[in-house]
Design a protein around this motif. Structure first.
Motif, PDB file in Angstrom:
ATOM      1  N   GLY A   1       0.807  -1.209   0.000  1.00  0.00           N
ATOM      2  CA  GLY A   1       0.000   0.000   0.000  1.00  0.00           C
ATOM      3  C   GLY A   1       0.840   1.258   0.000  1.00  0.00           C
ATOM      4  N   GLN A   2       1.867   1.285   0.838  1.00  0.00           N
ATOM      5  CA  GLN A   2       2.688   2.496   0.874  1.00  0.00           C
ATOM      6  C   GLN A   2       3.458   2.685  -0.423  1.00  0.00           C
ATOM      7  OE1 GLN A   2       6.090   2.937   0.829  1.00  0.00           O
ATOM      8  NE2 GLN A   2       6.958   0.933   1.347  1.00  0.00           N
ATOM      9  N   ALA A   3       3.881   1.580  -1.085  1.00  0.00           N
ATOM     10  CA  ALA A   3       4.562   1.724  -2.370  1.00  0.00           C
ATOM     11  C   ALA A   3       3.635   2.340  -3.415  1.00  0.00           C
ATOM     12  CB  ALA A   3       5.079   0.368  -2.846  1.00  0.00           C
ATOM     13  N   LEU A   4       2.366   1.952  -3.376  1.00  0.00           N
ATOM     14  CA  LEU A   4       1.391   2.532  -4.308  1.00  0.00           C
ATOM     15  C   LEU A   4       1.161   4.015  -4.004  1.00  0.00           C
ATOM     16  CD1 LEU A   4      -1.157  -0.419  -4.527  1.00  0.00           C
ATOM     17  CD2 LEU A   4       0.487   0.295  -6.282  1.00  0.00           C
ATOM     18  N   VAL A   5       1.123   4.370  -2.720  1.00  0.00           N
ATOM     19  CA  VAL A   5       0.998   5.790  -2.371  1.00  0.00           C
ATOM     20  C   VAL A   5       2.234   6.556  -2.838  1.00  0.00           C
ATOM     21  CG1 VAL A   5       0.674   7.478  -0.534  1.00  0.00           C
ATOM     22  CG2 VAL A   5      -0.489   5.276  -0.394  1.00  0.00           C
ATOM     23  N   GLN A   6       3.412   5.953  -2.641  1.00  0.00           N
ATOM     24  CA  GLN A   6       4.640   6.598  -3.105  1.00  0.00           C
ATOM     25  C   GLN A   6       4.570   6.857  -4.612  1.00  0.00           C
ATOM     26  OE1 GLN A   6       7.089   7.514  -1.055  1.00  0.00           O
ATOM     27  NE2 GLN A   6       7.439   5.976   0.551  1.00  0.00           N
ATOM     28  N   LEU A   7       4.080   5.883  -5.363  1.00  0.00           N
ATOM     29  CA  LEU A   7       3.956   6.049  -6.812  1.00  0.00           C
ATOM     30  C   LEU A   7       2.966   7.152  -7.161  1.00  0.00           C
ATOM     31  CD1 LEU A   7       4.045   2.371  -8.112  1.00  0.00           C
ATOM     32  CD2 LEU A   7       5.475   4.257  -8.958  1.00  0.00           C
ATOM     33  N   TYR A   8       1.849   7.190  -6.452  1.00  0.00           N
ATOM     34  CA  TYR A   8       0.877   8.245  -6.721  1.00  0.00           C
ATOM     35  C   TYR A   8       1.471   9.620  -6.419  1.00  0.00           C
ATOM     36  CZ  TYR A   8      -2.960  11.472  -6.208  1.00  0.00           C
ATOM     37  OH  TYR A   8      -3.758  12.580  -6.318  1.00  0.00           O
ATOM     38  N   ALA A   9       2.164   9.742  -5.304  1.00  0.00           N
ATOM     39  CA  ALA A   9       2.740  11.032  -4.915  1.00  0.00           C
ATOM     40  C   ALA A   9       3.725  11.535  -5.967  1.00  0.00           C
ATOM     41  CB  ALA A   9       3.422  10.916  -3.557  1.00  0.00           C
ATOM     42  N   ARG A  10       4.431  10.608  -6.619  1.00  0.00           N
ATOM     43  CA  ARG A  10       5.408  11.006  -7.623  1.00  0.00           C
ATOM     44  C   ARG A  10       4.802  11.211  -9.007  1.00  0.00           C
ATOM     45  NH1 ARG A  10      10.946  10.286  -7.751  1.00  0.00           N
ATOM     46  NH2 ARG A  10      10.721  10.251  -5.494  1.00  0.00           N
ATOM     47  N   THR A  11       3.816  10.376  -9.378  1.00  0.00           N
ATOM     48  CA  THR A  11       3.326  10.386 -10.763  1.00  0.00           C
ATOM     49  C   THR A  11       1.947  11.007 -10.940  1.00  0.00           C
ATOM     50  OG1 THR A  11       2.202   8.236 -10.618  1.00  0.00           O
ATOM     51  CG2 THR A  11       4.562   8.213 -11.143  1.00  0.00           C
ATOM     52  N   HIS A  12       1.167  11.074  -9.868  1.00  0.00           N
ATOM     53  CA  HIS A  12      -0.221  11.541  -9.912  1.00  0.00           C
ATOM     54  C   HIS A  12      -1.111  10.645 -10.765  1.00  0.00           C
ATOM     55  CE1 HIS A  12       1.233  14.965  -7.729  1.00  0.00           C
ATOM     56  NE2 HIS A  12       2.059  15.271  -8.699  1.00  0.00           N
ATOM     57  N   VAL A  13      -0.717   9.393 -10.954  1.00  0.00           N
ATOM     58  CA  VAL A  13      -1.563   8.409 -11.624  1.00  0.00           C
ATOM     59  C   VAL A  13      -2.594   7.933 -10.606  1.00  0.00           C
ATOM     60  CG1 VAL A  13      -1.633   6.134 -12.721  1.00  0.00           C
ATOM     61  CG2 VAL A  13       0.241   7.724 -13.233  1.00  0.00           C
ATOM     62  N   THR A  14      -3.863   8.228 -10.859  1.00  0.00           N
ATOM     63  CA  THR A  14      -4.889   8.005  -9.844  1.00  0.00           C
ATOM     64  C   THR A  14      -5.120   6.535  -9.523  1.00  0.00           C
ATOM     65  OG1 THR A  14      -6.592   8.117 -11.565  1.00  0.00           O
ATOM     66  CG2 THR A  14      -6.081  10.154 -10.372  1.00  0.00           C
ATOM     67  N   SER A  15      -4.810   5.644 -10.468  1.00  0.00           N
ATOM     68  CA  SER A  15      -5.032   4.222 -10.191  1.00  0.00           C
ATOM     69  C   SER A  15      -4.176   3.728  -9.031  1.00  0.00           C
ATOM     70  CB  SER A  15      -4.748   3.387 -11.444  1.00  0.00           C
ATOM     71  OG  SER A  15      -3.418   3.564 -11.883  1.00  0.00           O
ATOM     72  N   TYR A  16      -3.013   4.339  -8.814  1.00  0.00           N
ATOM     73  CA  TYR A  16      -2.177   3.923  -7.692  1.00  0.00           C
ATOM     74  C   TYR A  16      -2.822   4.300  -6.354  1.00  0.00           C
ATOM     75  CZ  TYR A  16       1.366   3.360 -11.336  1.00  0.00           C
ATOM     76  OH  TYR A  16       2.044   2.985 -12.467  1.00  0.00           O
ATOM     77  N   LEU A  17      -3.402   5.488  -6.297  1.00  0.00           N
ATOM     78  CA  LEU A  17      -4.067   5.903  -5.069  1.00  0.00           C
ATOM     79  C   LEU A  17      -5.320   5.061  -4.834  1.00  0.00           C
ATOM     80  CD1 LEU A  17      -3.922   7.900  -2.721  1.00  0.00           C
ATOM     81  CD2 LEU A  17      -5.386   9.435  -4.048  1.00  0.00           C
ATOM     82  N   THR A  18      -6.028   4.726  -5.894  1.00  0.00           N
ATOM     83  CA  THR A  18      -7.206   3.871  -5.756  1.00  0.00           C
ATOM     84  C   THR A  18      -6.817   2.495  -5.238  1.00  0.00           C
ATOM     85  OG1 THR A  18      -8.340   5.021  -7.554  1.00  0.00           O
ATOM     86  CG2 THR A  18      -9.127   2.817  -6.991  1.00  0.00           C
ATOM     87  N   GLY A  19      -5.756   1.919  -5.810  1.00  0.00           N
ATOM     88  CA  GLY A  19      -5.295   0.613  -5.347  1.00  0.00           C
ATOM     89  C   GLY A  19      -4.848   0.644  -3.909  1.00  0.00           C
ATOM     90  N   ALA A  20      -4.130   1.693  -3.519  1.00  0.00           N
ATOM     91  CA  ALA A  20      -3.681   1.827  -2.138  1.00  0.00           C
ATOM     92  C   ALA A  20      -4.869   1.949  -1.185  1.00  0.00           C
ATOM     93  CB  ALA A  20      -2.767   3.041  -2.001  1.00  0.00           C
ATOM     94  N   THR A  21      -5.869   2.720  -1.579  1.00  0.00           N
ATOM     95  CA  THR A  21      -7.052   2.886  -0.740  1.00  0.00           C
ATOM     96  C   THR A  21      -7.798   1.565  -0.587  1.00  0.00           C
ATOM     97  OG1 THR A  21      -7.254   5.192  -1.447  1.00  0.00           O
ATOM     98  CG2 THR A  21      -9.187   4.191  -0.432  1.00  0.00           C
ATOM     99  N   ASP A  22      -7.847   0.772  -1.647  1.00  0.00           N
ATOM    100  CA  ASP A  22      -8.486  -0.541  -1.556  1.00  0.00           C
ATOM    101  C   ASP A  22      -7.743  -1.454  -0.587  1.00  0.00           C
ATOM    102  OD1 ASP A  22     -10.423   0.229  -3.357  1.00  0.00           O
ATOM    103  OD2 ASP A  22      -9.503  -0.763  -5.090  1.00  0.00           O
ATOM    104  N   VAL A  23      -6.418  -1.394  -0.620  1.00  0.00           N
ATOM    105  CA  VAL A  23      -5.628  -2.162   0.354  1.00  0.00           C
ATOM    106  C   VAL A  23      -5.942  -1.693   1.767  1.00  0.00           C
ATOM    107  CG1 VAL A  23      -3.299  -2.613   1.211  1.00  0.00           C
ATOM    108  CG2 VAL A  23      -3.738  -2.690  -1.243  1.00  0.00           C
ATOM    109  N   ALA A  24      -5.956  -0.385   1.961  1.00  0.00           N
ATOM    110  CA  ALA A  24      -6.204   0.174   3.288  1.00  0.00           C
ATOM    111  C   ALA A  24      -7.593  -0.176   3.794  1.00  0.00           C
ATOM    112  CB  ALA A  24      -6.017   1.686   3.258  1.00  0.00           C
ATOM    113  N   ASP A  25      -8.582  -0.120   2.912  1.00  0.00           N
ATOM    114  CA  ASP A  25      -9.940  -0.492   3.308  1.00  0.00           C
ATOM    115  C   ASP A  25      -9.988  -1.952   3.767  1.00  0.00           C
ATOM    116  OD1 ASP A  25     -11.129   1.985   2.848  1.00  0.00           O
ATOM    117  OD2 ASP A  25     -11.646   1.515   0.766  1.00  0.00           O
TER     118      ASP A  25
END
Length: 439
Positions: free
Chosen positions: A165-189
């Motif tokens: 999850g944190q790796a996906l957040v890291q990717l979103y923070a760097r790239t702003h590709v929304t699918s990474y934040l969505t995937g991370a949120t699904d993991v967190a949920d």
């Protein structure tokens, strides 16, 4: 496995890491994830050639079965004879490779990190449960179709999930590709809905071993969850994730032994009774890296005093107190990193000594290839819970080495040197140059 400390991701088949974390990583801060995880190096260093060779190792392992933008996970080890045939991609290791690539942050690094991130999203989307979970390990087969998703370890443990999850957040923070934040949120949920616990000091349980809930609670897992949820709160602006992170933090604080100056590994299945069965290294260093809390700074010294190992030409620490016969290079890197962050008098010199030993292992440890870092200084180092570490080059260990070399703390959002070239909200990536470019 029934491990009350780690998870399948940390099982004995994994190992090391080299570290070159600067002695002045970050000043202590109360909320670790609200500061970029990058700082000027001072007092510790590794050679440029050592760092370049380590990145080449990661590239080579990533390109073992496919090249270019084809989604794929990375084989964790170059197995030695004693270890046997082990071709799994452990998702904890994949997350660390993403972090290491983002820490250097060239256009090629970011493109490679996105390929791994896309593969993690792919296995998540094609999981049989369809509930956001990710498994502990997969076959590193290129993900050309859903039939190629093969979980080699079906455990969905909280520690692994948090690192992915944190790796996906890291990717979103760097790239702003929304699918990474969505995937991370699904993991967190998934973590919050499936493992939130109210027994004892609260926190989160160990996850699921297939369909069976793991009732024990791990200090290390809760450190990971704290970091992950804090990153998610920062990137989403949703304060609910801050509250969820605090729930993990409260559990970790309750595991502190003020008299012994160390953290207990967690609880047994009751969720209340302390598990005192073994004493690992990482809870003491990771807690400091994640929280930067001076109250617990002495935990670092507990590791130095109680887990010290000299094995041939190498010095460092073992995995746990039960077996001090060989150096566990990953834990030695954790220790160097924590010393660099704490930066008390003498810490820089100690950190440099550990880093020197890890760098030496890159070219002289058994089974080394001159690029990757072995998991341990020799075969059959016990993890104190029924598994062993081996002298086998390991992507997770190598990634930790690079994180330290780049002064990047993976418990914080990594502020790499460059933005994501070619990244977009569609999830596209720039072409990869291939590992030959860094050979």
């Amino acid at each position: 496995m029934s491990d009350q400390h780690r998870s399948a991701r940390r099982s004995g088949l994994r190992g090391p890491l080299g570290v070159a974390l600067a002695s002045a990583l970050v000043a202590a801060c109360a909320i670790g994830l609200q500061t970029p995880a990058k700082a000027a190096t001072a007092g510790t260093e590794v050679s440029a050639s050592s760092e370049a060779n380590a990145y080449t190792f990661l590239d080579n392992m990533m390109d073992k079965y496919a090249t270019g933008t084809e989604p794929r996970l990375v084989q964790s080890f170059v197995a030695d004879k004693a270890m046997g045939t082990f071709t799994d991609s452990v998702t904890y290791d994949d997350a660390l490779v993403v972090d290491a690539l983002l820490a250097r942050g060239t256009a090629d690094d970011i493109a490679r990190a996105q390929v791994i991130g896309n593969a993690l999203l792919y296995v998540q989307a094609h999981d049989s449960s369809h509930d956001g979970r990710i498994r502990a390990a997969y076959a590193p087969t290129p993900l050309t179709s859903a039939s190629k998703v093969k979980a080699t370890d079906p455990t969905s443990d909280v520690g692994n999930m948090a690192w992915v999850g944190q790796a996906l957040v890291q990717l979103y923070a760097r790239t702003h590709v929304t699918s990474y934040l969505t995937g991370a949120t699904d993991v967190a949920d998934w973590v919050r809905s499936k493992t939130y616990d109210t027994r004892g000091a609260g926190g989160y349980t160990g996850g699921y071993d297939g369909s069976s809930k793991i009732e024990w609670k791990s200090t290390e897992h809760n450190i990971d969850v704290y970091a992950f949820f804090s990153m998610l709160a920062q990137e989403t602006g949703n304060s609910a994730w801050t509250s969820a992170a605090t729930h993990a933090e409260t559990f970790v604080h309750a595991m502190w032994d003020a008299d012994a100056k160390k953290f207990w590994v967690g609880t047994d299945e009751s969720g209340v009774t302390l598990n005192k069965g073994f004493l690992p290294e990482d809870v003491n260093t990771w807690s400091y890296l994640a929280f930067k809390d001076p109250t617990y700074a002495a935990s670092i010294d507990w590791d130095i005093t109680n887990l010290a190992v000299t094995s041939g030409s190498f010095t460092g620490v073992s995995f746990g107190a039960c077996d001090r016969s060989k150096v566990w290079f990953e834990g030695t890197a954790h220790l160097a990193a924590a010393l660099a962050v704490r930066n008390a008098p003498g810490d820089a010199a100690k950190a440099q000594g550990y880093l020197n030993s890890i760098q030496l292992a890159q070219t002289t440890a058994p089974n080394q290839d001159g690029k990757g870092i072995d998991a341990a200084s020799g075969d059959n180092l016990s993890d104190c819970d029924g598994d062993d570490y081996y002298a086998a080059p390991h992507i997770g260990a190598t990634a930790w080495y690079l994180l330290a070399a780049g002064a990047a703390d993976p418990f914080l959002l990594i502020n790499g040197p460059s933005s994501a070239a070619g990244a977009s909200s569609s999830g596209s990536v720039t072409p990869l140059t291939g590992h030959q470019s860094r050979s």
